[in-house]
Design an enzyme around this catalytic site. Sequence first.
Site, PDB file in Angstrom:
ATOM      1  N   PRO A   2       0.886  -1.184   0.126  1.00 58.65           N
ATOM      2  CA  PRO A   2      -0.002  -0.037  -0.103  1.00 58.65           C
ATOM      3  C   PRO A   2       0.879   1.226   0.063  1.00 58.65           C
ATOM      4  O   PRO A   2       1.981   1.274   0.750  1.00 58.65           O
ATOM      5  CB  PRO A   2      -0.832  -0.224   1.254  1.00 58.65           C
ATOM      6  N   GLU A   3       0.332   2.280  -0.713  1.00 59.79           N
ATOM      7  CA  GLU A   3       0.978   3.764  -0.629  1.00 59.79           C
ATOM      8  C   GLU A   3       1.058   4.260   0.527  1.00 59.79           C
ATOM      9  O   GLU A   3      -0.113   4.139   1.203  1.00 59.79           O
ATOM     10  CB  GLU A   3       0.348   4.351  -1.845  1.00 59.79           C
ATOM     11  N   LYS A  55       4.560   3.385   6.685  1.00 62.26           N
ATOM     12  CA  LYS A  55       3.358   2.287   6.467  1.00 62.26           C
ATOM     13  C   LYS A  55       2.836   1.903   7.845  1.00 62.26           C
ATOM     14  O   LYS A  55       2.299   0.770   7.654  1.00 62.26           O
ATOM     15  CB  LYS A  55       3.911   1.520   5.427  1.00 62.26           C
ATOM     16  N   ARG A 273       9.339  -5.664  -9.289  1.00 70.27           N
ATOM     17  CA  ARG A 273       8.196  -4.354  -9.418  1.00 70.27           C
ATOM     18  C   ARG A 273       8.095  -3.740 -10.681  1.00 70.27           C
ATOM     19  O   ARG A 273       9.379  -3.618 -11.153  1.00 70.27           O
ATOM     20  CB  ARG A 273       8.342  -3.396  -8.279  1.00 70.27           C
TER      21      ARG A 273
END
Length: 287
Positions: A2-3, A55, A273
């Site tokens: 998640p950003e 995060k 990625r």
Amino acid sequence: MPEGDTIFRAAATLHRVLAGKEVTRFESVYPALTRVAEDRPIVGRTIESVSARGKHLLIAFSGDLILRTHMRMNGSWHIYPAGARWQRSAHEMRVLVGTRDAVAVGFNVPVAELLTAQTLAQHRQLRALGPDLLSDTGGSGSSQSEPFDRLEVIRRLRARGGDAIGDALLNQRVVAGIGNVFKSEILFVARIDPFAPVSSLSHAELERLVAVAREQLAGNVMSRSQTLSPAIGRRTTRSLDPREKLWVYGRGGRGCRRCGALIRSKKTGLDARLTYWCPACQPPHPQ
Ligand SMILES: [Zn+2]
């Protein structure tokens, strides 16, 4: 992963619903958590704040107890009115904090622990985090007031001189809050080649990059917290997927929204990625 803005919004939503309320229910599948909760019961405490640090999501209870969770790749927090049906299977519940009106459920959250203010301050992973891009942007009602240290980010970037700038931006020890989607977007907006070594970039270029990164993340937090406004126009799909509005991420082989050149993509790193970029707007950097 998640950003940062996703975690930040989750924290802001949880804070809005839970802060000031008394805990009436606490459950977890993790023995380490339930053991602490047996010694120092969480039910009966007041939820003081919910905040994001990088995060990490932190839920602070009265009497010096803090629940730290980290979502890694698949974890998420949901909030439901008490008694409402969950959108995920109960098997995926890892930790749950309930009040009289609402229940916050951490699904597939792989990291969860209970800390005190002191053990939080000494926490190795939290201490190692670079400055938080979303600190001091005024989005959340909780403890995000620490001023953002732009020069410290640039110092930490410089310390990674040999890394590609795209990799350095994802490194949470350099700067906290950027995930893979924003990495590509920020580099596009700043017109910087994702594969340029940090050492080849000027101070002005790094300054621009950090400014763009902060703008982009903060802009996202603000626009999403106002999703009821018709002017934003996001409500038609009800999708929180940022891809529909992105410059390059997920647009490999399609035309650049700025110049029409074909967007390229490439897998990098151990976890393969994808990086997306426009070869015309972000030409190879002179080294
Ligand atoms: Zn372009």
